[in-house]
Design an enzyme around this catalytic site. Sequence first.
Site, PDB file in Angstrom:
ATOM      1  N   LYS A 262      23.681   6.425 -34.324  1.00 46.89           N
ATOM      2  CA  LYS A 262      23.292   5.599 -33.170  1.00 46.89           C
ATOM      3  C   LYS A 262      24.361   5.711 -32.077  1.00 46.89           C
ATOM      4  O   LYS A 262      25.540   5.435 -32.322  1.00 46.89           O
ATOM      5  CB  LYS A 262      23.136   4.135 -33.607  1.00 46.89           C
ATOM      6  CG  LYS A 262      22.968   3.143 -32.450  1.00 46.89           C
ATOM      7  CD  LYS A 262      22.737   1.711 -32.962  1.00 46.89           C
ATOM      8  CE  LYS A 262      22.714   0.696 -31.811  1.00 46.89           C
ATOM      9  NZ  LYS A 262      22.516  -0.698 -32.275  1.00 46.89           N
ATOM     10  N   ASP A 267      25.788  -2.058 -25.468  1.00 47.93           N
ATOM     11  CA  ASP A 267      24.582  -2.831 -25.787  1.00 47.93           C
ATOM     12  C   ASP A 267      24.705  -4.239 -25.221  1.00 47.93           C
ATOM     13  O   ASP A 267      25.310  -5.121 -25.836  1.00 47.93           O
ATOM     14  CB  ASP A 267      24.391  -2.879 -27.314  1.00 47.93           C
ATOM     15  CG  ASP A 267      23.150  -3.671 -27.715  1.00 47.93           C
ATOM     16  OD1 ASP A 267      22.315  -3.968 -26.828  1.00 47.93           O
ATOM     17  OD2 ASP A 267      23.014  -3.978 -28.925  1.00 47.93           O
ATOM     18  N   LYS A 274      22.541 -10.579 -24.482  1.00 52.11           N
ATOM     19  CA  LYS A 274      23.385 -11.219 -25.490  1.00 52.11           C
ATOM     20  C   LYS A 274      24.214 -12.324 -24.855  1.00 52.11           C
ATOM     21  O   LYS A 274      24.511 -12.259 -23.651  1.00 52.11           O
ATOM     22  CB  LYS A 274      24.354 -10.173 -26.093  1.00 52.11           C
ATOM     23  CG  LYS A 274      23.695  -9.160 -26.996  1.00 52.11           C
ATOM     24  CD  LYS A 274      24.719  -8.172 -27.537  1.00 52.11           C
ATOM     25  CE  LYS A 274      24.068  -7.158 -28.449  1.00 52.11           C
ATOM     26  NZ  LYS A 274      23.525  -7.723 -29.684  1.00 52.11           N
ATOM     27  N   ASP A 285      28.973   0.124 -30.005  1.00 53.15           N
ATOM     28  CA  ASP A 285      27.624   0.356 -30.542  1.00 53.15           C
ATOM     29  C   ASP A 285      27.271   1.847 -30.632  1.00 53.15           C
ATOM     30  O   ASP A 285      26.156   2.194 -31.002  1.00 53.15           O
ATOM     31  CB  ASP A 285      26.603  -0.405 -29.684  1.00 53.15           C
ATOM     32  CG  ASP A 285      25.459  -0.957 -30.517  1.00 53.15           C
ATOM     33  OD1 ASP A 285      25.588  -1.005 -31.758  1.00 53.15           O
ATOM     34  OD2 ASP A 285      24.429  -1.323 -29.917  1.00 53.15           O
ATOM     35  N   ASP A 344      16.817  -6.305 -27.639  1.00 46.43           N
ATOM     36  CA  ASP A 344      18.141  -6.175 -28.254  1.00 46.43           C
ATOM     37  C   ASP A 344      18.074  -5.433 -29.598  1.00 46.43           C
ATOM     38  O   ASP A 344      19.105  -5.093 -30.166  1.00 46.43           O
ATOM     39  CB  ASP A 344      18.759  -7.570 -28.428  1.00 46.43           C
ATOM     40  CG  ASP A 344      20.262  -7.526 -28.656  1.00 46.43           C
ATOM     41  OD1 ASP A 344      20.854  -6.443 -28.488  1.00 46.43           O
ATOM     42  OD2 ASP A 344      20.831  -8.581 -29.000  1.00 46.43           O
ATOM     43  N   GLU A 346      17.481  -2.432 -30.076  1.00 48.25           N
ATOM     44  CA  GLU A 346      17.316  -1.120 -29.432  1.00 48.25           C
ATOM     45  C   GLU A 346      17.774   0.032 -30.316  1.00 48.25           C
ATOM     46  O   GLU A 346      17.327   1.162 -30.151  1.00 48.25           O
ATOM     47  CB  GLU A 346      18.095  -1.099 -28.107  1.00 48.25           C
ATOM     48  CG  GLU A 346      19.596  -0.782 -28.207  1.00 48.25           C
ATOM     49  CD  GLU A 346      20.391  -1.769 -29.027  1.00 48.25           C
ATOM     50  OE1 GLU A 346      19.949  -2.918 -29.157  1.00 48.25           O
ATOM     51  OE2 GLU A 346      21.460  -1.387 -29.543  1.00 48.25           O
ATOM     52  N   ARG A 348      17.227   0.698 -33.484  1.00 47.07           N
ATOM     53  CA  ARG A 348      16.148   1.277 -34.292  1.00 47.07           C
ATOM     54  C   ARG A 348      15.194   2.083 -33.428  1.00 47.07           C
ATOM     55  O   ARG A 348      14.526   2.993 -33.907  1.00 47.07           O
ATOM     56  CB  ARG A 348      15.463   0.182 -35.122  1.00 47.07           C
ATOM     57  CG  ARG A 348      14.978  -0.979 -34.344  1.00 47.07           C
ATOM     58  CD  ARG A 348      14.820  -2.252 -35.194  1.00 47.07           C
ATOM     59  NE  ARG A 348      16.041  -3.047 -35.225  1.00 47.07           N
ATOM     60  CZ  ARG A 348      16.129  -4.261 -35.764  1.00 47.07           C
ATOM     61  NH1 ARG A 348      15.078  -4.808 -36.349  1.00 47.07           N
ATOM     62  NH2 ARG A 348      17.265  -4.919 -35.751  1.00 47.07           N
TER      63      ARG A 348
HETATM   64  N1  BES Z   1      24.220  -3.480 -31.898  1.00 48.34           N
HETATM   65  C1  BES Z   1      23.614  -4.643 -32.412  1.00 48.34           C
HETATM   66  C2  BES Z   1      24.059  -4.993 -33.815  1.00 48.34           C
HETATM   67  C3  BES Z   1      25.501  -5.378 -33.994  1.00 48.34           C
HETATM   68  C4  BES Z   1      25.862  -6.707 -34.017  1.00 48.34           C
HETATM   69  C5  BES Z   1      26.480  -4.429 -34.176  1.00 48.34           C
HETATM   70  C6  BES Z   1      27.187  -7.048 -34.210  1.00 48.34           C
HETATM   71  C7  BES Z   1      27.799  -4.773 -34.373  1.00 48.34           C
HETATM   72  C8  BES Z   1      28.162  -6.093 -34.395  1.00 48.34           C
HETATM   73  C9  BES Z   1      22.084  -4.501 -32.407  1.00 48.34           C
HETATM   74  O1  BES Z   1      21.558  -3.664 -31.449  1.00 48.34           O
HETATM   75  C10 BES Z   1      21.563  -5.853 -32.148  1.00 48.34           C
HETATM   76  O2  BES Z   1      21.671  -6.311 -31.057  1.00 48.34           O
HETATM   77  N2  BES Z   1      21.040  -6.501 -33.168  1.00 48.34           N
HETATM   78  C11 BES Z   1      20.578  -7.847 -33.056  1.00 48.34           C
HETATM   79  C12 BES Z   1      19.161  -7.894 -33.529  1.00 48.34           C
HETATM   80  C13 BES Z   1      18.278  -8.914 -32.948  1.00 48.34           C
HETATM   81  C14 BES Z   1      18.840 -10.021 -32.169  1.00 48.34           C
HETATM   82  C15 BES Z   1      17.219  -8.244 -32.102  1.00 48.34           C
HETATM   83  C16 BES Z   1      21.459  -8.692 -33.968  1.00 48.34           C
HETATM   84  O3  BES Z   1      21.819  -8.223 -35.052  1.00 48.34           O
HETATM   85  O4  BES Z   1      21.854  -9.775 -33.566  1.00 48.34           O
HETATM   86 ZN    ZN Z   2      22.838  -2.280 -30.621  1.00 47.69          ZN
HETATM   87 MN    MN Z   3      21.124  -4.726 -29.617  1.00 49.15          MN
END
Ligand code: BES
Ligand code: ZN
Ligand code: MN
Length: 494
Positions: A262, A267, A274, A285, A344, A346, A348
């Site tokens: 990835k 992000d 976020k 990310d 968010d 993204e 996947r």
């Molecule tokens: N890149 C994040 C996941 C992540 C979170 C990586 C913390 C490293 C540290 C991913 O793209 C994401 O935003 N995931 C969300 C999912 C959901 C809110 C759609 C998550 O895990 O909060």
């Molecule tokens: Zn991400």
């Molecule tokens: Mn994300």
Amino acid sequence: MQLSLVQADLGAHNTPALALLLPAGTLELTGLAAEADKAAGGVISGLLKQGDFRGKPGEAHVLYAPQAAFERVIVSALGKPEKLTLEHVRDAAGRAAVFARDLGLPSFTLVLPDFVASAEELGRAVGEAILLSQFQFNTYRTKELDDVKELKHVDILAPGLDQDAVRRGLETGAVLAEAIATARRWILHPGHNLTPNDLAEAARKEGEALGLTVTILGKAQLEAQGLRTLLAVGQGSVHEPCLIRLDYRGGGDEAPIAVVGKGVTFDTGGLQIKPGPGMEKMKYDMAGGAAAIAIVLACARLGIKRNVTAVVPAAENMPSGNAIKPSDVVTSYTGLTIEINDTDAEGRLVLADALGYVVKEVKPAWIVDMATLTGSVGVALGKRAMGVMGNDQALVDRFLRVAEHAGERGWQLPMFDEYEENIQSDIADLKNYGGRWGDTVNAATFLQHFVGKTPWLHLDIAGAGWSDTDRGYRPKGPTGTPVRAVVDMILAGG
Ligand code: BES
Ligand code: ZN
Ligand code: MN
């Protein structure tokens, strides 16, 4: 930093410090340690006799030896002898190197232990641990650079061990540590200095220097080839997305191993933005993408007799007037339609197209993808194990074994069929987000739709990819996980 295997007579070996790795409960010194003790007037046996050496992992002592050719002795603890593994050797060696550096020494000499593993494995373990422990990133500092402490070289003494084997191990360790340092630097650069195109150009430079075939699909090519979910994630950013591909051919006509990472260079969450606190961490990310590139670079430097292809879908996830909106439906590369119910989720999305592309264009023997995919994996497993999933239990089992041995632990999460319900959309074939419960498994279940029947491993490194503390040979910051585990898997004939 220079790492060399030396043959030395302790009496004449001038070094600022001699480092010994000792297990808890050591009462009697033998071999080189006994010789060193004698030359240093009994300071090491004094430490043991006083009971000040407890031997706990993380414990290190410095002793002074004014009459000896070595000026100091660093004793770094290996923990309980009955629990001893290669990981304890890495930890103790890394700790000794950090200790020496923090003392301001320009160099030291480490005595390799002669137990636990083969000479080559020991050489590799201390080689990678010493070099990984010394990683520093000072690119953005302008002040007090004179205070930065740095080891210039480390000598290794390996009495009684096969010297060629130790040397081979040290070289392998150095190649891995260098590849990981490259990945760490990319990860630490802030998003504005490491856009998708910057990552592609950096990968091109490294890859071409090693004679790899480097292919970068820019926006027009992604459109022509139909990588629409990758384009969708990147459409809110002024920095266009791209697909980075590096091919290393060391294995003749055999089907390659595909390593997919990835590459979200920042992000923000997109329109479902976020929260502010902690968002700065999201420069990380693209850690999976950096690891995937580092893996193929390491394979090339090691001259591994396999074909390995790295593929990194790179994009920046931004909110803007042109960004994807929750409810948008996109047709992926494989033709499956996806309702984007969360902007968010993204990672996947970019991986769906990369995996579909790899299956069709690379035709790999097996695929491993690595991604900072879900915060949930950190909630479930914490920071010391990556989440491991896949569609081939034999491959998962083999990976878990190899990864443990490499010092990069994984833990399997289930992929029960019932989780499919979570990602069913009311209007499209799939939706990208199935809610908070079991998000790590939901995300893997989503990805599985894009790999067909190809054996596939999925590594969620959102927790294990970043260390919040300095510990042993693991400095605070990006860990480089799973570079060592995956290279070992490939080396092991995977
Ligand atoms: N890149 C994040 C996941 C992540 C979170 C990586 C913390 C490293 C540290 C991913 O793209 C994401 O935003 N995931 C969300 C999912 C959901 C809110 C759609 C998550 O895990 O909060
Ligand atoms: Zn991400
Ligand atoms: Mn994300």
